[in-house]
Design a protein around this motif. Structure first.
Motif: not given
Length: 221
Positions: A103-109
């Motif tokens: 979530s903190s990295e704003e990862a998409s997958q």
């Protein structure tokens, strides 16, 4: 005949960031399940998995005798939603800190694999956060990309710069790149090991790419 990859290019597909070589393929039939999508998208995802499995000469199954389902796709809008999935923390150890990090990295997958005693893939979990650019990707393209990426234990950098898919200029259809299709088919050759940690494995894959090209799976987008 598809453009052949060089041995060092194949090796790079399975070389981790720490420089180690790590390859694994599925050692059992794949029994997928998809959460968080409409029925039409469910059919697209399962169809993409079946297409890549067929290309590999592997098998699908309705259920896994040990696990029930062994390939799980989760579609959602926010990572925190995963904390509400019953028993997911039992399947993914350290789920809460993982969710916080993604979530903190704003990862998409994110993909997680489980392995059997021989090192073969026995289960995989695919998490897709459908926001921003990810939400704009056509369902067929997204499904085929994810099916490819879960079929083998690729390096985390394998497709960071070049997609495993290509668009045919004559009709706009999306296909699996022939050289990647060739690597998948070679990896599932019955004479090849289910897992490998030595880079010489890449040379064996290269040798099998000299044979007839596998049929290509095509998806219209």
């Amino acid at each position: 005949m598809p453009a052949l990859m060089l041995p060092e290019e194949i090796e790079a597909l399975f070389t981790r960031e720490d420089g180690s070589y790590a390859f694994a393929r599925w050692g059992r039939p794949i029994a997928p399940i998809v959460f968080g999508v409409a029925d039409e998208t469910l059919a697209i995802v399962k169809g993409a998995v079946e297409a890549v499995v067929t290309l590999a000469g592997h098998q699908m199954a309705e259920t896994d005798p040990e696990l029930g389902t062994n390939l799980m796709f989760f579609f959602f809008r926010d990572w925190e939603e995963l904390l509400e999935v019953p028993d997911l923390d039992r399947m993914i150890p350290g789920l809460a800190p993982l969710v916080n990090r993604l979530s903190s990295e704003e990862a998409s997958q994110y993909r997680a694999f489980r392995f059997d005693d021989e090192g073969a893939i026995k289960a995989a979990f695919v998490f897709l956060r459908m926001k921003g650019e990810m939400a704009q990707v056509p369902a067929e393209t997204l499904a085929l990309t994810q099916a490819v990426q879960v079929m083998l234990l690729w390096s985390e950098r394998a497709f960071s710069e070049v997609s495993p898919l290509a668009v045919l200029p004559e009709n706009g259809n999306t296909i699996l790149r022939p050289e990647i299709a060739g690597v998948i088919a070679a990896a599932y050759d019955r004479m090849m090991p289910v897992a490998a940690q030595d880079a010489s494995h890449a040379l064996r894959l290269f040798a099998r790419l000299q044979g007839p090209a596998p049929d290509q799976q095509e998806h219209t987008t």
